[in-house]
Design a protein around this motif. Structure first.
Motif, PDB file in Angstrom:
ATOM      1  N   GLN A  35     -13.196  43.579  28.333  1.00 18.05           N
ATOM      2  CA  GLN A  35     -13.185  42.991  26.994  1.00 18.05           C
ATOM      3  C   GLN A  35     -11.723  42.715  26.660  1.00 18.05           C
ATOM      4  OE1 GLN A  35     -15.934  42.417  25.194  1.00 18.05           O
ATOM      5  NE2 GLN A  35     -17.380  43.501  26.532  1.00 18.05           N
ATOM      6  N   SER A  36     -11.483  41.704  25.825  1.00 14.41           N
ATOM      7  CA  SER A  36     -10.081  41.385  25.501  1.00 14.41           C
ATOM      8  C   SER A  36      -9.959  41.000  24.034  1.00 14.41           C
ATOM      9  CB  SER A  36      -9.626  40.212  26.384  1.00 14.41           C
ATOM     10  OG  SER A  36      -8.300  39.847  26.079  1.00 14.41           O
ATOM     11  N   GLU A  37      -8.767  41.239  23.477  1.00 17.17           N
ATOM     12  CA  GLU A  37      -8.441  40.663  22.173  1.00 17.17           C
ATOM     13  C   GLU A  37      -6.946  40.387  22.142  1.00 17.17           C
ATOM     14  OE1 GLU A  37      -9.247  44.412  19.545  1.00 17.17           O
ATOM     15  OE2 GLU A  37      -8.221  43.046  18.202  1.00 17.17           O
ATOM     16  N   ALA A  38      -6.515  39.612  21.152  1.00 18.18           N
ATOM     17  CA  ALA A  38      -5.084  39.319  21.043  1.00 18.18           C
ATOM     18  C   ALA A  38      -4.348  40.579  20.599  1.00 18.18           C
ATOM     19  CB  ALA A  38      -4.865  38.195  20.036  1.00 18.18           C
ATOM     20  N   VAL A  39      -3.146  40.768  21.144  1.00 18.69           N
ATOM     21  CA  VAL A  39      -2.342  41.952  20.802  1.00 18.69           C
ATOM     22  C   VAL A  39      -0.886  41.544  20.604  1.00 18.69           C
ATOM     23  CG1 VAL A  39      -3.679  43.836  21.853  1.00 18.69           C
ATOM     24  CG2 VAL A  39      -2.207  42.449  23.298  1.00 18.69           C
ATOM     25  N   LEU A  40      -0.198  42.329  19.763  1.00 17.83           N
ATOM     26  CA  LEU A  40       1.258  42.200  19.629  1.00 17.83           C
ATOM     27  C   LEU A  40       1.865  43.106  20.694  1.00 17.83           C
ATOM     28  CD1 LEU A  40       3.646  41.117  17.839  1.00 17.83           C
ATOM     29  CD2 LEU A  40       3.490  43.276  16.580  1.00 17.83           C
ATOM     30  N   ILE A  41       2.767  42.549  21.502  1.00 19.99           N
ATOM     31  CA  ILE A  41       3.369  43.355  22.579  1.00 19.99           C
ATOM     32  C   ILE A  41       4.885  43.336  22.489  1.00 19.99           C
ATOM     33  CG2 ILE A  41       1.500  43.175  24.254  1.00 19.99           C
ATOM     34  CD1 ILE A  41       3.016  40.881  25.627  1.00 19.99           C
ATOM     35  N   GLY A  53      11.751  41.367  29.647  1.00 22.20           N
ATOM     36  CA  GLY A  53      12.788  41.479  28.609  1.00 22.20           C
ATOM     37  C   GLY A  53      13.457  40.150  28.280  1.00 22.20           C
ATOM     38  N   ASN A  54      12.883  39.028  28.732  1.00 23.06           N
ATOM     39  CA  ASN A  54      13.461  37.723  28.373  1.00 23.06           C
ATOM     40  C   ASN A  54      13.210  37.397  26.908  1.00 23.06           C
ATOM     41  OD1 ASN A  54      14.236  37.302  31.035  1.00 23.06           O
ATOM     42  ND2 ASN A  54      12.199  36.539  31.550  1.00 23.06           N
ATOM     43  N   VAL A  55      12.098  37.906  26.358  1.00 24.07           N
ATOM     44  CA  VAL A  55      11.871  37.871  24.914  1.00 24.07           C
ATOM     45  C   VAL A  55      11.512  39.294  24.486  1.00 24.07           C
ATOM     46  CG1 VAL A  55      11.075  35.456  24.945  1.00 24.07           C
ATOM     47  CG2 VAL A  55       9.415  37.304  24.982  1.00 24.07           C
ATOM     48  N   ASP A  56      11.701  39.579  23.178  1.00 23.98           N
ATOM     49  CA  ASP A  56      11.574  40.962  22.713  1.00 23.98           C
ATOM     50  C   ASP A  56      10.157  41.320  22.269  1.00 23.98           C
ATOM     51  OD1 ASP A  56      14.550  41.521  22.727  1.00 23.98           O
ATOM     52  OD2 ASP A  56      14.461  39.756  21.425  1.00 23.98           O
ATOM     53  N   LEU A  57       9.451  40.332  21.739  1.00 24.83           N
ATOM     54  CA  LEU A  57       8.149  40.570  21.119  1.00 24.83           C
ATOM     55  C   LEU A  57       7.259  39.386  21.478  1.00 24.83           C
ATOM     56  CD1 LEU A  57       7.447  42.865  19.113  1.00 24.83           C
ATOM     57  CD2 LEU A  57       8.132  41.355  17.249  1.00 24.83           C
ATOM     58  N   GLY A  58       5.944  39.592  21.523  1.00 22.03           N
ATOM     59  CA  GLY A  58       5.072  38.457  21.826  1.00 22.03           C
ATOM     60  C   GLY A  58       3.652  38.710  21.368  1.00 22.03           C
ATOM     61  N   ILE A  59       2.895  37.632  21.268  1.00 23.20           N
ATOM     62  CA  ILE A  59       1.455  37.743  21.004  1.00 23.20           C
ATOM     63  C   ILE A  59       0.726  37.069  22.158  1.00 23.20           C
ATOM     64  CG2 ILE A  59      -0.449  37.024  19.509  1.00 23.20           C
ATOM     65  CD1 ILE A  59       1.449  37.220  17.128  1.00 23.20           C
ATOM     66  N   THR A  60      -0.242  37.781  22.735  1.00 21.38           N
ATOM     67  CA  THR A  60      -1.046  37.183  23.801  1.00 21.38           C
ATOM     68  C   THR A  60      -2.354  37.967  23.945  1.00 21.38           C
ATOM     69  OG1 THR A  60      -0.960  36.325  26.055  1.00 21.38           O
ATOM     70  CG2 THR A  60      -0.045  38.524  25.728  1.00 21.38           C
ATOM     71  N   GLY A  61      -3.176  37.613  24.938  1.00 19.40           N
ATOM     72  CA  GLY A  61      -4.453  38.297  25.143  1.00 19.40           C
ATOM     73  C   GLY A  61      -4.297  39.452  26.131  1.00 19.40           C
ATOM     74  N   GLN A  62      -5.121  40.503  25.937  1.00 20.52           N
ATOM     75  CA  GLN A  62      -5.085  41.638  26.874  1.00 20.52           C
ATOM     76  C   GLN A  62      -5.488  41.191  28.276  1.00 20.52           C
ATOM     77  OE1 GLN A  62      -7.777  43.898  24.431  1.00 20.52           O
ATOM     78  NE2 GLN A  62      -6.229  45.460  24.056  1.00 20.52           N
ATOM     79  N   ASP A  63      -6.345  40.150  28.349  1.00 21.72           N
ATOM     80  CA  ASP A  63      -6.791  39.646  29.649  1.00 21.72           C
ATOM     81  C   ASP A  63      -5.614  39.132  30.479  1.00 21.72           C
ATOM     82  OD1 ASP A  63      -6.413  37.627  27.802  1.00 21.72           O
ATOM     83  OD2 ASP A  63      -8.024  36.355  28.552  1.00 21.72           O
ATOM     84  N   VAL A  64      -4.726  38.340  29.844  1.00 16.01           N
ATOM     85  CA  VAL A  64      -3.625  37.780  30.633  1.00 16.01           C
ATOM     86  C   VAL A  64      -2.526  38.815  30.904  1.00 16.01           C
ATOM     87  CG1 VAL A  64      -4.024  35.341  30.162  1.00 16.01           C
ATOM     88  CG2 VAL A  64      -2.602  36.652  28.595  1.00 16.01           C
ATOM     89  N   ILE A  65      -2.491  39.891  30.083  1.00 12.01           N
ATOM     90  CA  ILE A  65      -1.553  40.995  30.393  1.00 12.01           C
ATOM     91  C   ILE A  65      -1.979  41.623  31.716  1.00 12.01           C
ATOM     92  CG2 ILE A  65      -0.661  43.249  29.671  1.00 12.01           C
ATOM     93  CD1 ILE A  65      -1.139  42.367  26.753  1.00 12.01           C
ATOM     94  N   ARG A  66      -3.297  41.906  31.837  1.00 14.21           N
ATOM     95  CA  ARG A  66      -3.785  42.528  33.083  1.00 14.21           C
ATOM     96  C   ARG A  66      -3.693  41.553  34.256  1.00 14.21           C
ATOM     97  NH1 ARG A  66      -8.910  45.940  32.347  1.00 14.21           N
ATOM     98  NH2 ARG A  66      -9.073  45.419  34.541  1.00 14.21           N
ATOM     99  N   GLU A  67      -4.003  40.271  33.988  1.00 13.73           N
ATOM    100  CA  GLU A  67      -3.965  39.287  35.071  1.00 13.73           C
ATOM    101  C   GLU A  67      -2.544  39.141  35.620  1.00 13.73           C
ATOM    102  OE1 GLU A  67      -6.279  37.803  36.733  1.00 13.73           O
ATOM    103  OE2 GLU A  67      -5.125  36.250  37.774  1.00 13.73           O
ATOM    104  N   SER A  68      -1.544  39.238  34.741  1.00 13.68           N
ATOM    105  CA  SER A  68      -0.151  39.076  35.202  1.00 13.68           C
ATOM    106  C   SER A  68       0.421  40.392  35.720  1.00 13.68           C
ATOM    107  CB  SER A  68       0.718  38.525  34.072  1.00 13.68           C
ATOM    108  OG  SER A  68       0.673  39.419  32.982  1.00 13.68           O
TER     109      SER A  68
END
Ligand SMILES: Nc1ncnc2c1ncn2[C@@H]1O[C@H](COP(=O)(O)OP(=O)(O)OP(=O)(O)O)[C@@H](O)[C@H]1O
Ligand SMILES: O=P(O)(O)OC[C@H]1O[C@H](OP(=O)(O)OP(=O)(O)O)[C@H](O)[C@@H]1O
Ligand SMILES: [Mg+2]
Length: 303
Positions: A195-201, A69-84
């Motif tokens: 498999q991964s793609e960029a997503v709005l989170i 919750g330090n930022v409200d919205l973000g764009i990144t890869g699904q791979d790094v979401i799972r990795e983190s």
């Protein structure tokens, strides 16, 4: 000067500051008319025409910034979401149709290893130590390896493909898109972790409920730009007698627009078609006698 007061009450939107996703994100922001001027010394900047501040961060840090919750919205890869390990804390709002790649186990093409199971107990180098650890942890367990005999996962921050040639690894786990980097390093893929793609989170537990309408607006704008990149408008003339076949080929999203022509035997048809299908559709339209087939790219849309 940019201080906490200037940011107060603004929606914070995290964008990858470099790497494969950066340019594409700038194109998306421009398509969504999110206007800003970034001072190259600062990684935070105010958006001129919305109550938003952009925060430029490494793609791999964005899941935890959003998840906490330090930022409200973000764009990144699904791979790094799972990795983190932030899947529980972030909500994937929208796939963005870029940054598509696969996280794969790779080994030297000329070497003896042909299956991931043969790497068990050996040395694997990766930037994805969590995902690689989980994957080989399961294989270790299946094959009954424990303690010192387990697969040795070692972290490197980049240029992972060099590890085998340098004698540091028997195999690697890294991202593959075209496969050019992998082949240039004399490697080939023997298994796919994801498999991964960029997503709005966005954060699954948002701190600022009042920003929800703005999040919805930005999401709708970005969705319009993404949809526009996936579709073309296809216009053609066809004999009225062929209209049934024509609408089957180009059904549109709801229905094709059909307009009469001066020649009563003919009609003009206009329809959205997925970009990846358009060459086949044009071939098929030609086969049923369609003429004057025109294709238009979309800058933006709401569909
Ligand atoms: N070759 C690629 N094709 C498509 N998407 C990719 C590719 N490489 C990485 N990505 C995606 O982009 C994200 C960020 O990776 P990238 O390597 O660009 O970032 P970085 O490591 O911060 O930048 P750099 O490699 O320039 O230091 C990855 O998590 C992945 O989702
Ligand atoms: O299959 P390809 O199209 O060749 O793409 C894959 C390469 O892209 C990424 O590297 P990047 O360019 O980010 O460099 P890095 O290894 O320094 O992070 C990834 O780590 C692979 O090395
Ligand atoms: Mg990289």
């Amino acid at each position: 000067m940019l201080d906490a007061d200037a940011l107060s009450g603004r929606l914070l939107f995290a964008i990858p500051k470099k790497g494969r996703l950066h340019e594409k994100c700038l194109e998306l922001l421009s398509g969504a008319d999110i206007q800003f001027r970034k001072d190259h010394r600062l990684d935070v900047c105010l958006v001129k025409n919305h109550n938003i501040a952009l925060v430029f961060l490494p793609a791999s840090d964005i899941p935890s910034f959003v998840g906490k919750g330090n930022v409200d919205l973000g764009i990144t890869g699904q791979d790094v979401i799972r990795e983190s390990q932030m899947q529980q804390h972030v909500t994937e709002v929208l796939p963005l149709n870029f940054g598509k790649c696969a996280l794969q186990v790779q080994v030297p093409e000329a070497g003896p290893i042909q299956a991931a199971e043969q790497l068990v107990g050996k040395r694997v180098v990766t930037s994805f130590e969590v995902l690689a650890g989980e994957y080989f942890g399961r294989l270790d367990e299946q094959l009954g390896l424990a303690g010192k005999n387990k697969t040795n996962i070692e972290y490197v921050g980049g240029s992972v493909e060099a590890a085998c040639a340098l004698g540091l690894a028997d195999g690697i786990v890294d991202l593959v898109e075209s496969g050019d980097t992998m082949r240039a390093a004399g490697l080939h893929a023997i298994a796919t972790l994801m498999q991964s793609e960029a997503v709005l989170i966005k954060s699954s537990t948002p701190k600022h409920e009042t920003l929800e309408p703005l999040i919805k607006l930005i999401t709708a704008r970005i969705a319009g730009v993404v949809a526009a990149s996936k579709y073309v408008v296809c216009e053609y003339n066809v004999r009225r007698s062929q209209l049934h076949d024509a609408t089957r080929l180009t059904p549109g999203r709801r229905a094709p627009t059909i307009s009469p022509l001066e020649d009563e035997d003919w009609v003009a048809v206009s329809s959205m078609v997925e970009k990846k299908r358009i060459a086949d559709v044009m071939d098929d339209l030609t086969k049923i006698g369609a003429e004057d087939i025109l294709i238009f790219n979309l800058d933006n849309c709401r569909v």
